[in-house]
Design a protein around this motif. Sequence first.
Motif, PDB file in Angstrom:
ATOM      1  N   ARG A 200       2.036   1.930  -3.521  1.00 58.43           N
ATOM      2  CA  ARG A 200       1.004   2.388  -4.341  1.00 58.43           C
ATOM      3  C   ARG A 200       0.969   3.893  -4.161  1.00 58.43           C
ATOM      4  NH1 ARG A 200      -2.953  -1.497  -6.337  1.00 58.43           N
ATOM      5  NH2 ARG A 200      -2.098  -3.657  -5.762  1.00 58.43           N
TER       6      ARG A 200
ATOM      7  N   GLY B 230      -8.004  -0.685  -3.684  1.00 60.83           N
ATOM      8  CA  GLY B 230      -8.694  -1.489  -4.491  1.00 60.83           C
ATOM      9  C   GLY B 230     -10.057  -1.586  -4.395  1.00 60.83           C
ATOM     10  N   TRP B 231     -10.561  -0.427  -4.225  1.00 62.57           N
ATOM     11  CA  TRP B 231     -12.114  -0.062  -4.397  1.00 62.57           C
ATOM     12  C   TRP B 231     -12.436  -0.458  -5.849  1.00 62.57           C
ATOM     13  CZ3 TRP B 231     -12.466   5.581  -1.992  1.00 62.57           C
ATOM     14  CH2 TRP B 231     -12.170   5.533  -0.474  1.00 62.57           C
TER      15      TRP B 231
ATOM     16  N   SER C 288     -12.662  -2.959  -7.309  1.00 64.39           N
ATOM     17  CA  SER C 288     -11.904  -3.940  -8.261  1.00 64.39           C
ATOM     18  C   SER C 288     -12.584  -5.161  -8.711  1.00 64.39           C
ATOM     19  CB  SER C 288     -10.798  -4.597  -7.249  1.00 64.39           C
ATOM     20  OG  SER C 288     -11.389  -5.153  -6.235  1.00 64.39           O
TER      21      SER C 288
ATOM     22  N   ALA D 220      -9.328   4.426  -4.862  1.00 60.19           N
ATOM     23  CA  ALA D 220      -9.589   3.171  -5.520  1.00 60.19           C
ATOM     24  C   ALA D 220      -8.225   2.511  -5.822  1.00 60.19           C
ATOM     25  CB  ALA D 220     -10.321   3.335  -6.674  1.00 60.19           C
ATOM     26  N   GLU D 221      -7.183   3.113  -6.426  1.00 56.59           N
ATOM     27  CA  GLU D 221      -5.996   2.513  -7.023  1.00 56.59           C
ATOM     28  C   GLU D 221      -5.381   1.894  -5.773  1.00 56.59           C
ATOM     29  OE1 GLU D 221      -4.299   5.455  -9.499  1.00 56.59           O
ATOM     30  OE2 GLU D 221      -5.424   4.718 -11.158  1.00 56.59           O
TER      31      GLU D 221
ATOM     32  N   GLY E  84     -13.932  -6.719  -1.210  1.00 58.64           N
ATOM     33  CA  GLY E  84     -13.692  -5.536  -1.010  1.00 58.64           C
ATOM     34  C   GLY E  84     -14.790  -4.404  -1.146  1.00 58.64           C
TER      35      GLY E  84
ATOM     36  N   GLU F  51     -13.154  -7.558  -7.089  1.00 56.23           N
ATOM     37  CA  GLU F  51     -12.701  -8.762  -6.323  1.00 56.23           C
ATOM     38  C   GLU F  51     -13.673  -8.885  -4.949  1.00 56.23           C
ATOM     39  OE1 GLU F  51      -8.635  -8.351  -5.238  1.00 56.23           O
ATOM     40  OE2 GLU F  51      -8.095  -8.431  -7.451  1.00 56.23           O
TER      41      GLU F  51
ATOM     42  N   THR G  97       0.742  -1.099  -0.051  1.00 52.28           N
ATOM     43  CA  THR G  97      -0.003   0.028  -0.075  1.00 52.28           C
ATOM     44  C   THR G  97       0.791   1.273  -0.033  1.00 52.28           C
ATOM     45  OG1 THR G  97      -1.747  -1.243   1.261  1.00 52.28           O
ATOM     46  CG2 THR G  97      -1.846   1.145   1.302  1.00 52.28           C
TER      47      THR G  97
ATOM     48  N   GLU H 208     -17.400  -1.118  -2.708  1.00 51.22           N
ATOM     49  CA  GLU H 208     -18.071  -0.888  -3.991  1.00 51.22           C
ATOM     50  C   GLU H 208     -18.260   0.687  -3.851  1.00 51.22           C
ATOM     51  OE1 GLU H 208     -21.892  -2.660  -3.151  1.00 51.22           O
ATOM     52  OE2 GLU H 208     -20.764  -4.862  -3.152  1.00 51.22           O
TER      53      GLU H 208
END
Length: 259
Positions: free
Chosen positions: A89, A160-161, A163, A156-157, A168, A165, A86, A170
Amino acid sequence: MSAHGPATPVRGAPCWVSLMARDLDAAQEFYSAVLGWRFRPASLGEEFSVAMADGEPVAGIGALARNYQVAVAWTSYFAVADADDTADRIRERGATVAVGPIKLGPGRAALAADPDGATFGFWEGQTLAWSVGQGNAPACLELRTRDAFAAAIFYAEVFGWASGEPGGCEVTYEHDQVIVRDGTHTVATLRGGGVEDAPDPRVRPRWHVHFPVQDIEKVTAAAVAAGGTVTPVTATADGEGSQAVIRDPDGGLFTVVSA
């Protein structure tokens, strides 16, 4: 850990809020007088405590280490699977990791600032049984920033919003604001607006923590009596309640909201 044992938070969702104060005892006295909280020791060490309301964990308060050159502030923490990944990122996207990741009790934590300067934290590990908008936890976490859509892309990046998967968060864009849900309910809101020229720190880009209260007039009066300052009570954005911004004696800003 909570009385009900540790919990595994939803990835990318807010998992805790904490105040780093200059004086832990003084901060506990203020929040006890204003919000009626009681405190118990935290698993992170003697310089940290957990605020309790009706037997439920609400927030954390810790003593600000003298070597950490950060302002007294309420900080929203988000759950991550890997704190180092994280942090990478965040840096890759031109934002700042100010502290950490460092080992804290049963997990690892870090403090960062997004590209517009709004401070936030992230946490790797299990947490207390706690969720925004549930029970005595904060009623709302709200990012007020210049461009909500651009901010949503950054977070989000990083977290992981949206994503796709399992497990997680939304994200939806509704009425000029970004809504973040953990699969069951709203856990954060991102709102844009012209804050870039505002001299008032209460409207600069920042994550705001909203605590629910039963009697907002009583709470704001108690805050003034305890040495805090309070903005006038106004209607909430949906017009269904009242809210006021309080600054504690150490400078920590938070919002109280009544339905």
